[in-house]
Enzyme design. Structure first.
Site, short mmCIF file in Angstrom:
data_model
loop_
_atom_site.label_atom_id
_atom_site.label_comp_id
_atom_site.label_asym_id
_atom_site.label_seq_id
_atom_site.Cartn_x
_atom_site.Cartn_y
_atom_site.Cartn_z
N CYS A 70 -20.52 79.81 -32.28
CA CYS A 70 -21.46 79.19 -33.23
C CYS A 70 -20.68 78.17 -34.05
O CYS A 70 -19.70 77.61 -33.56
CB CYS A 70 -22.12 80.26 -34.09
SG CYS A 70 -20.96 81.20 -35.09
N GLY A 71 -21.08 77.95 -35.28
CA GLY A 71 -20.37 76.99 -36.12
C GLY A 71 -19.01 77.50 -36.55
O GLY A 71 -18.02 76.79 -36.50
#
Length: 108
Positions: A70-71
């Site tokens: 993800c981020g």
């Protein structure tokens, strides 16, 4: 070693493990939102947002390792918990930036 050096060493060990998983054919899944993935996604990755993961589990293989990112790695950690509970072989690959670099090195 300092705390920062120890954290960097763990991250490097993690990157080596993630690189081996991906190199060995793991499915790479981006659990960020569709909007985030539209801005950029690791080459070869599939986007299944964390919010849709439970509904879309049937799209994932049970006989193959799955590397999630993800981020920052936080949502990937949550996604790993969800998939582990359902019997998948899931791994937290960390951040988009890190996984993108690993995939680029493997395909260079």
């Amino acid at each position: 070693p300092s705390e920062q050096a120890a954290a960097e060493e763990r991250a490097l060990e993690g990157a080596e493990a993630v690189s081996k998983l991906i190199g060995d054919g793991a499915l790479v899944v981006d659990v960020r939102s569709r909007i985030e993935a539209a801005i950029g996604i690791a080459p070869g990755a599939t986007n299944i947002p964390l919010s849709a993961l439970k509904r879309r589990m049937d799209e994932l293989p049970r006989d193959r390792n799955i590397v999630l990112y993800c981020g920052t790695g936080a949502r990937a950690g949550k996604a790993k918990e969800v998939l582990d509970a359902e019997g998948f072989k899931a791994f937290n690959g960390g951040s988009y930036k890190g996984v993108k670099q690993i995939v680029r090195k493997l395909t260079a």
